[in-house]
Design a protein around this motif. Sequence first.
Motif, PDB file in Angstrom:
ATOM      1  N   UNK A 191      -2.853  -2.560  12.854  1.00  0.00           N
ATOM      2  CA  UNK A 191      -3.465  -1.857  13.886  1.00  0.00           C
ATOM      3  C   UNK A 191      -4.835  -2.445  13.344  1.00  0.00           C
ATOM      4  N   UNK A 192      -5.261  -3.190  12.668  1.00  0.00           N
ATOM      5  CA  UNK A 192      -6.490  -3.588  12.181  1.00  0.00           C
ATOM      6  C   UNK A 192      -7.068  -2.176  11.434  1.00  0.00           C
ATOM      7  N   UNK A 193      -8.462  -2.037  11.621  1.00  0.00           N
ATOM      8  CA  UNK A 193      -9.084  -0.967  11.125  1.00  0.00           C
ATOM      9  C   UNK A 193      -8.621   0.454  11.584  1.00  0.00           C
ATOM     10  N   UNK A 194      -8.007   0.204  12.614  1.00  0.00           N
ATOM     11  CA  UNK A 194      -7.301   1.665  13.265  1.00  0.00           C
ATOM     12  C   UNK A 194      -5.966   1.918  12.523  1.00  0.00           C
ATOM     13  N   UNK A 195      -5.518   1.273  11.761  1.00  0.00           N
ATOM     14  CA  UNK A 195      -4.300   1.544  10.945  1.00  0.00           C
ATOM     15  C   UNK A 195      -4.413   2.642  10.106  1.00  0.00           C
ATOM     16  N   UNK A 196      -3.545   3.591   9.919  1.00  0.00           N
ATOM     17  CA  UNK A 196      -3.317   4.658   9.012  1.00  0.00           C
ATOM     18  C   UNK A 196      -2.289   4.445   7.974  1.00  0.00           C
ATOM     19  N   UNK A 197      -2.374   4.969   6.749  1.00  0.00           N
ATOM     20  CA  UNK A 197      -1.385   5.049   5.794  1.00  0.00           C
ATOM     21  C   UNK A 197      -0.045   5.613   6.487  1.00  0.00           C
ATOM     22  N   UNK A 198       1.272   4.791   6.139  1.00  0.00           N
ATOM     23  CA  UNK A 198       2.342   5.567   6.463  1.00  0.00           C
ATOM     24  C   UNK A 198       2.591   6.806   5.663  1.00  0.00           C
ATOM     25  N   UNK A 199       3.111   7.825   6.483  1.00  0.00           N
ATOM     26  CA  UNK A 199       3.377   9.273   6.063  1.00  0.00           C
ATOM     27  C   UNK A 199       4.726   9.466   5.671  1.00  0.00           C
ATOM     28  N   UNK A 200       5.235  10.043   4.751  1.00  0.00           N
ATOM     29  CA  UNK A 200       6.591  10.164   4.437  1.00  0.00           C
ATOM     30  C   UNK A 200       7.298  11.339   5.113  1.00  0.00           C
ATOM     31  N   UNK A 201       6.721  11.797   6.229  1.00  0.00           N
ATOM     32  CA  UNK A 201       7.331  12.928   7.225  1.00  0.00           C
ATOM     33  C   UNK A 201       7.197  12.691   8.656  1.00  0.00           C
ATOM     34  N   UNK A 202       7.643  13.483   9.386  1.00  0.00           N
ATOM     35  CA  UNK A 202       7.836  13.464  10.806  1.00  0.00           C
ATOM     36  C   UNK A 202       6.399  13.337  11.770  1.00  0.00           C
ATOM     37  N   UNK A 203       5.258  13.362  10.853  1.00  0.00           N
ATOM     38  CA  UNK A 203       3.983  13.192  11.594  1.00  0.00           C
ATOM     39  C   UNK A 203       3.400  11.801  11.428  1.00  0.00           C
ATOM     40  N   UNK A 204       4.193  10.899  10.994  1.00  0.00           N
ATOM     41  CA  UNK A 204       3.811   9.648  10.828  1.00  0.00           C
ATOM     42  C   UNK A 204       3.184   8.890  12.061  1.00  0.00           C
TER      43      UNK A 204
END
Length: 513
Positions: A70-83
């Motif tokens: 998502x370009x600069x809107x990208x977030x790191x992938x979380x290892x839980x259901x809040x991803x």
Amino acid sequence: MRHSSILRSLAGAGLVLGLSAGGFGAHAGVLDEPHLRIVPRTEAEKERIGKVLAAPEDFSAAQAFEEMSAGAATVRPRNNADAFSQPSGNMPFADELDFKVGNGLFRKLWVSSPSSTLASDGLGPLYNARSCQRCHLKDGRGHPPEGPEDTAVSMFLRVSVPGGEEQAMAEIEDYISTSPEPTYGAQLQDFSLPGHKAEYRLDVGYEEREVALSGGEVASLRVPTYEAADLGYGPLHPDAMLSPRVAPQMIGLGLLEAIPAADIMAKADPGDVDGDGISGRPNIIWSLEYDMPMLGRFGHKAGAPTVKHQTASAFAGDIGISNPLFPDPWGECTAAQAACRAGPHGDGDDRVYEIDGEGLDLVTFYSRNLAVPARRDVSEAEVLRGKEVFYDTGCTSCHTPAYVTHRLEDQPEQSFQLIWPYTDMLLHDMGEGLADNRPEARATGREWRTAPLWGVGMTERVSEHTYFLHDGRARSLLEAILWHGGEAQAQRDAVVEMAPEDRAALIEFLESL
């Protein structure tokens, strides 16, 4: 590539394309985008964008910025259901409170009227869920009922009958006229408040069908049947058309909304002029916000033009909550359901709507800014091999990998981002196996919008299942591919016949998205 550079250059220049035979020459106004405050691209930017979006020639390494879905809107992938529940990675700090308040409204459980909690009453009287979150579980995709004890809270049946909608028919070329079912409206609600009967109970059954694959492998597809059981208000109209829908994932919606309409339209080939068997068409929707035809972008058949329209429609249809775009306080109740319309609603006191314009805007802002997680394993050899298979098989004919969004004056999160959603946002005939035989605006009963693929590999992490397609029938990505037909029949058959190791690499690539 099936789309010519001429079409791309015309679209980039903002010129109207006159594809009259099933195209959009008669309603070229859909290139207008009143929901966005757009800064026009410069010629230098257009040239840069063309180079960035060019198809790769080398699959031995990842493309530049490919990990940032998502370009600069990208977030790191979380290892839980809040991803799928994080705000856009580039959201200004000043806007985070709006996101959190919108999240609160998205999760809020609505109650019946009258209630001492005036800001939360107005539920139903007929409804599918008590909150947005109850359908979009953890902002991910819903699922069919799993066994007799499970409810269909994140799945329902849309319903309509042929005919009606004369204004839309006159304004939009190739519009297929339908109307809500006279007794039950536009969708069936399986929950109700005390004193009211629910409209139905969704019964889902499956029959297993084996598919032989190369290398001696065998896959099994489950063929669904649906029944609107225990109808509470009498029989359905004899011409009623039913369509099952599971709630889709919520990530990246604002970025999809910010893709230039001209870039989407440039990919349309309604008459299959280039003869490749792929003939994507735009859906054109009458906008309640702007009182004009607009390009459909959201929903399984691209039946909503903006995130706000989709949000308002869900409040009214799914929860029975009135709002500025859908003002009826009884939600989906029809004139045949007199007790529902006459019941107490949450539009009294000082309120005109059960959720007002400010509340609707906050939920829209939240929905627009649910972030897409970064790709995983983007440079792994097996993933890169699967990406090459994806391209060689022709999957990118519909699942367009990347776009650059509009440069926007007031939406920094979505402004001028290189994104990788893997969709062309167009309608495609997917064959008889996936047909619901229910049209929606210009979409026929065999057509569906190309589903964005970003985030599919995290479905199990977020939603604790791997059910895909519009009704969740596919239990894996491979099953989803094997259901492809119609325009995608050749690609489906290629996957069946390819070497097992290539098929495994293809799935590995999809799971990295």
